[in-house]
Structures are given as C-alpha cells and as structure tokens.
Design an enzyme around this catalytic site. Structure first.
Site, PDB file in Angstrom:
ATOM      1  N   GLY A  89      23.155  85.953  39.723  1.00 42.88           N
ATOM      2  CA  GLY A  89      21.795  86.079  40.552  1.00 42.88           C
ATOM      3  C   GLY A  89      21.086  87.280  40.629  1.00 42.88           C
ATOM      4  O   GLY A  89      21.684  88.195  40.583  1.00 42.88           O
ATOM      5  N   HIS A 176      26.351  87.456  52.182  1.00 44.50           N
ATOM      6  CA  HIS A 176      26.050  86.807  53.403  1.00 44.50           C
ATOM      7  C   HIS A 176      27.201  85.913  53.706  1.00 44.50           C
ATOM      8  O   HIS A 176      27.656  85.376  52.776  1.00 44.50           O
ATOM      9  CB  HIS A 176      24.519  86.007  53.123  1.00 44.50           C
ATOM     10  CG  HIS A 176      23.904  85.664  54.257  1.00 44.50           C
ATOM     11  ND1 HIS A 176      24.097  86.173  55.382  1.00 44.50           N
ATOM     12  CD2 HIS A 176      22.699  84.826  54.518  1.00 44.50           C
ATOM     13  CE1 HIS A 176      23.390  85.550  56.371  1.00 44.50           C
ATOM     14  NE2 HIS A 176      22.342  84.829  55.741  1.00 44.50           N
TER      15      HIS A 176
HETATM   16  N1  LIG Z   1      16.719  89.269  50.389  1.00 42.29           N
HETATM   17  C1  LIG Z   1      17.361  89.999  51.248  1.00 42.29           C
HETATM   18  O1  LIG Z   1      16.683  90.807  52.136  1.00 42.29           O
HETATM   19  C2  LIG Z   1      19.244  89.861  51.416  1.00 42.29           C
HETATM   20  C3  LIG Z   1      19.643  90.904  52.536  1.00 42.29           C
HETATM   21  C4  LIG Z   1      20.830  90.884  52.640  1.00 42.29           C
HETATM   22  C5  LIG Z   1      21.553  89.711  52.033  1.00 42.29           C
HETATM   23  N2  LIG Z   1      21.033  88.851  51.116  1.00 42.29           N
HETATM   24  C6  LIG Z   1      21.806  87.728  50.489  1.00 42.29           C
HETATM   25  O2  LIG Z   1      21.833  88.250  49.388  1.00 42.29           O
HETATM   26  C7  LIG Z   1      22.089  86.797  48.527  1.00 42.29           C
HETATM   27  C8  LIG Z   1      21.069  86.972  47.547  1.00 42.29           C
HETATM   28  O3  LIG Z   1      19.597  87.216  48.012  1.00 42.29           O
HETATM   29  P1  LIG Z   1      18.323  87.398  47.377  1.00 42.29           P
HETATM   30  O4  LIG Z   1      17.128  87.566  48.259  1.00 42.29           O
HETATM   31  O5  LIG Z   1      18.568  88.563  46.295  1.00 42.29           O
HETATM   32  O6  LIG Z   1      18.119  86.040  46.274  1.00 42.29           O
HETATM   33  P2  LIG Z   1      16.978  85.112  46.328  1.00 42.29           P
HETATM   34  O7  LIG Z   1      15.801  85.789  45.978  1.00 42.29           O
HETATM   35  O8  LIG Z   1      17.317  84.178  47.345  1.00 42.29           O
HETATM   36  O9  LIG Z   1      17.795  84.212  44.894  1.00 42.29           O
HETATM   37  C9  LIG Z   1      17.406  84.382  43.779  1.00 42.29           C
HETATM   38  C10 LIG Z   1      18.486  84.158  42.671  1.00 42.29           C
HETATM   39  O10 LIG Z   1      18.824  82.701  42.916  1.00 42.29           O
HETATM   40  C11 LIG Z   1      18.705  82.158  41.574  1.00 42.29           C
HETATM   41  N3  LIG Z   1      18.503  80.849  41.787  1.00 42.29           N
HETATM   42  C12 LIG Z   1      17.893  79.926  42.511  1.00 42.29           C
HETATM   43  N4  LIG Z   1      17.863  78.557  42.227  1.00 42.29           N
HETATM   44  C13 LIG Z   1      19.009  78.408  41.553  1.00 42.29           C
HETATM   45  C14 LIG Z   1      19.533  77.461  40.927  1.00 42.29           C
HETATM   46  N5  LIG Z   1      19.463  76.073  41.312  1.00 42.29           N
HETATM   47  N6  LIG Z   1      20.406  77.636  39.906  1.00 42.29           N
HETATM   48  C15 LIG Z   1      20.487  78.991  39.488  1.00 42.29           C
HETATM   49  N7  LIG Z   1      20.193  79.899  39.813  1.00 42.29           N
HETATM   50  C16 LIG Z   1      19.411  79.786  41.080  1.00 42.29           C
HETATM   51  C17 LIG Z   1      17.331  82.656  41.033  1.00 42.29           C
HETATM   52  O11 LIG Z   1      17.301  82.431  39.361  1.00 42.29           O
HETATM   53  P3  LIG Z   1      15.884  82.031  38.867  1.00 42.29           P
HETATM   54  O12 LIG Z   1      14.988  83.148  38.805  1.00 42.29           O
HETATM   55  O13 LIG Z   1      16.338  81.471  37.441  1.00 42.29           O
HETATM   56  O14 LIG Z   1      15.314  80.931  39.577  1.00 42.29           O
HETATM   57  C18 LIG Z   1      17.549  84.110  41.370  1.00 42.29           C
HETATM   58  O15 LIG Z   1      18.329  84.861  40.483  1.00 42.29           O
HETATM   59  C19 LIG Z   1      21.997  85.603  49.546  1.00 42.29           C
HETATM   60  O16 LIG Z   1      23.396  85.344  49.703  1.00 42.29           O
HETATM   61  C20 LIG Z   1      21.273  86.400  50.899  1.00 42.29           C
HETATM   62  O17 LIG Z   1      21.390  85.792  51.849  1.00 42.29           O
HETATM   63  C21 LIG Z   1      19.808  88.838  50.766  1.00 42.29           C
END
Ligand SMILES: NC(=O)c1ccc[n+]([C@@H]2O[C@H](COP(=O)([O-])OP(=O)(O)OC[C@H]3O[C@@H](n4cnc5c(N)ncnc54)[C@H](OP(=O)(O)O)[C@@H]3O)[C@@H](O)[C@H]2O)c1
Length: 402
Positions: A89, A176
């Site tokens: 991801g 998370h």
């Molecule tokens: N964002 C924050 O502020 C934050 C803070 C702390 C912790 N977290 C945690 O960190 C983790 C990642 O969060 P994030 O915000 O960085 O990511 P996100 O933006 O929620 O997820 C994006 C990723 O997921 C992929 N994805 C979505 N649907 C998919 C599917 N069906 N099959 C394969 N890939 C798929 C996307 O790929 P494509 O581009 O190919 O769709 C992209 O690489 C989560 O557990 C979140 O709770 C997030």
C-alpha cells in the site's frame, strides 16, 4: 537542525537513495539520514550506549516511552541487516513511512496494485518496477517484514489472498489496530507463527515525512499483538525509529484503535467541524456578516488561540486573553463539557461495539468510495462558513494561492 536531507532536492535525494547500497556505508548513511548525529565511522554496534526505556510520569501515571536516540543508524542497520521491509500500500502512510525508511538506508520495497494510482505515485517517488516496486503478492513473497499499509477496508478485502503468503518467520506490521481488533468484521486473523506488531504514527503520513525531513520525529504508538520470537516489542520500536518516529508510546492494539477512532470522530475532526458550524450558524442567524462569523469562530481559533494551547497548554491560552474573555470562558466551559459528555460516551460505545468499524468498512469498501467521499467533502467545501474562510485566508499576510 538543518539536515542534509532537507537541503537536497527530492530528485537528488531519490537518486542518492536509488544508488545507495542495500545497507549503505556509514558515510552514505550519515548523508541522508536525519537520525545520524555522530561523526563516522560509526562505533561498533555493541559499544553504542542504549539508554533503554524511559519511564515518565504523566500527570500521576507512570508510562513507558521509547526514543529514537536509543537506535543510532549503525544499530538500526545491523538489526535489519537480513530483512526486507515490504510496504504493502502506498497511500499517505506508505509514502511517508516508506521514504523515511529508505532514506534511513534500510532495504525497502513497495507492493501495490499494478498501474493503479499508488503505482504511479510510487514510480514518481523513485521506486523502480521490478527492483523496489512490485505487485502486492510478489512484494509479500520477497519481504520478511510485511507492513500492511493498505486502506483499512482494503486490508480486509485482500486478506484471503494475503494471508497464505504470511509464512512462518515473517513479521506482520500494521499502523492501526483496526483489522486485528475487529476481526469479526474484517476477518483478518493472522497465522499463529508470526510476530504481529503495530507502529501507529500520531498524524498523517505527510506529517510523518515532513517532520523527518525537518530532522524531527513524529510521536507514534507501538504495540504487540503476537510475540512468537520474544523480540516483537524490540522490533516494533526499531521499526518505529526506521519509519521516522521520535518518541514511541506503548499501547495495545485495542487501546490504539479505540482511542484513534474516537479521537478523529471527536475533537480532532468530527466534533470540531460540528462546533464550528453550530457557533457560525448562531452568529449568522443574529445578523453577523460571514466574515465576522468566520473570524470569531475559525480564524481566531486556528491562527491565534489554538497554537497557544499547543505551545503551553489551556491555562496559558486563558491567561493570554482578556479578563472579560477569561471570565466567560471559565463559566461556559463546564456547560459545554456537561452537554457534550453524553455525546462522547455514545461515541465511545459506538467505537467499542464495532458500529463505527462496520460503517467504515461498508463505505470504504465500495467500488465508488473515492467519488462518494469526494461528493461529501465537496458539500463541506460548499458550506458558507468555509466559502467565507477562503476569502478571509486570502487576506492573511503570508497567503499563498490555494
Ligand atoms: N492516513 C493517516 O493519517 C493514518 C495515520 C495513522 C495510521 N494510519 C493507518 O495506516 C494504514 C494506511 O492508511 P493510509 O491513509 O496511508 O492509506 P489509504 O490512503 O487509506 O490507502 C491507500 C492504499 O490502499 C490501496 N488500496 C485501496 N483499495 C485497495 C484494494 N481493494 N486492493 C488493493 N489495494 C487497495 C491503495 O492502492 P490504489 O492506489 O491502487 O487504490 C493505496 O495504496 C491504515 O491502516 C490507516 O488506518 C493512517
């Protein structure tokens, strides 16, 4: 501290990182790591003094805090010398954590859907298809530490194909507690013979990256769900440092996800939007202009008063205001607390019983989730309060075109 990293353009930084050997010679490591402070060559790992964990008293409670200074780069490199960090991801966390770990000289690869948005973004950030960028399954096969940074809904959707690839000896990492804690809804049940750990930065992935580039580190939570090697916690701390954490607070998967879901629905995002809107509406209903209502609700809060809370606390902010303001705020704070307490209790229960999780899985699992989200965010952007805000912001002395 102006670091070398922040002085390099991102292009030259990427080039450096691409050229870097898997575990760069100490001079190189010093060049593009913000953690490197000691002159090279680095002392042997065994001689690096580790201060160990820090127990701090937080308002009467002793809590354990880990810090990055216990993990100088040489120690970090030695610790992960046989590992490949496979980041699955490449959303905001994948971007921030991946680039930081790469700049720290660790062996990092990225796994995302081929030719999706994230694939393109990863290529732009210097990950090379076939070398450091792979489809998800291949990256997991190549990795020893599988960092599952897919969206929470995608973690659940992809688990049937991901699970068989998490073989004995690998480590499963999350940012998370969501997938693991709500296993009845997510069906994410890790195999019993792997360490399962968490490093959850307390901020957006963009902030993880910016703070690293500034030579600072983000605060993160760390937790262990499953420890088969006896080293799970140590590994979580080391990975926390690798991805750019400054201080790491110990928690559990459950506490992390409960507090996180609760906080973002509460004052971090949901409650603050609700309170801003309620206050603004009453001002407007009583004949105040949009600019006056916005200034008294948002602009003064974000530009003047909230930074004071951040710097030195609520009492400091109260003290910095007029005696009139102080008296009124002191009288009204308990009324707001009492009125909102039941709402927060209801919210916590909704988090704990999984209602919030089920909603998030349903919404974010839709094929149309990006468009559906964009529609709702557009509705916020169209609210009068935020339209007025655009004009107010344009009058700030440091305004840059939005
Ligand atoms: N964002 C924050 O502020 C934050 C803070 C702390 C912790 N977290 C945690 O960190 C983790 C990642 O969060 P994030 O915000 O960085 O990511 P996100 O933006 O929620 O997820 C994006 C990723 O997921 C992929 N994805 C979505 N649907 C998919 C599917 N069906 N099959 C394969 N890939 C798929 C996307 O790929 P494509 O581009 O190919 O769709 C992209 O690489 C989560 O557990 C979140 O709770 C997030």
């Amino acid at each position: 501290m102006a670091s070398i990293v922040s002085r390099l353009s991102s292009r030259s930084l990427r080039a450096l990182a691409r050229r870097a050997p898997r575990f760069p010679a100490s001079t190189n490591a010093a060049s593009f790591s913000l953690l490197a402070r000691s002159p090279r060559p680095a002392p042997a790992v065994q001689t690096i003094p580790a201060r160990g964990v820090k127990t701090l008293n937080f308002a009467g409670s002793d809590e354990v805090v880990y810090e990055r200074s216990d993990w100088p780069l040489a120690k970090l490199h030695d610790y992960f010398k046989n590992d490949t960090l496979a980041l699955i991801g490449y959303g905001s966390q994948g971007h921030g954590q991946g680039l930081n770990a790469r700049d720290n000289g660790l062996n990092v690869i990225v796994g995302v859907r081929k030719d999706g948005e994230s694939w393109k973004q990863a290529v732009e950030d210097g990950w090379i298809p076939g070398e450091t960028l792979f489809p998800i399954e291949e990256a997991i096969n190549r990795g020893t530490i599988i960092m599952n940074l897919l969206s929470d809904a995608a973690q659940s959707q992809t688990w049937p194909t991901v699970a068989p690839l998490i073989t004995k000896g690998k480590t499963l990492y999350f940012s998370h507690g969501f997938s693991i804690v709500y296993e009845k809804d997510t069906h994410v049940i890790p195999p019993p013979d792997v360490d399962v750990i968490l490093v959850a930065p307390k901020g957006s992935g963009r902030t993880v990256r910016t703070l690293f580039k500034e030579g600072r580190g983000i605060n993160s939570s760390i937790a262990v769900f499953q420890d088969v090697t006896g080293k799970a916690k140590e590994k979580a701390v080391a990975l926390g440092v690798a991805i750019g954490s400054g201080y790491m607070y110990e928690t559990t998967f459950e506490k992390e996800v409960y507090s996180d879901l609760y906080g973002e629905r509460g004052v971090l995002m949901g409650a603050i939007q609700g309170l801003f809107c309620a206050q603004y509406k009453v001002l407007r209903a009583n004949g105040h202009s949009p600019s006056e209502a916005f200034n008294e609700t948002v602009e003064e809060a974000t530009q003047s008063l909230y930074p004071l809370i951040g710097q030195k606390g609520m009492d400091y902010m109260y003290n910095a205001c007029s005696t009139t303001a102080r008296r009124g705020a002191l009288d009204w704070a308990p009324i707001f607390e009492k009125t909102n307490l039941p709402v927060f209790e209801k919210l916590y229960e909704s988090v704990k019983n999984g209602t919030e999780t089920r909603k998030a899985l349903e919404f974010n699992g839709r094929v149309t989730y990006r468009q559906d989200l964009a529609k709702e965010l557009k509705e916020i952007d169209d609210q009068e309060i935020w339209r007025a805000g655009k004009v107010v912001r344009s009058l700030r002395p440091d305004y840059k075109t939005e």
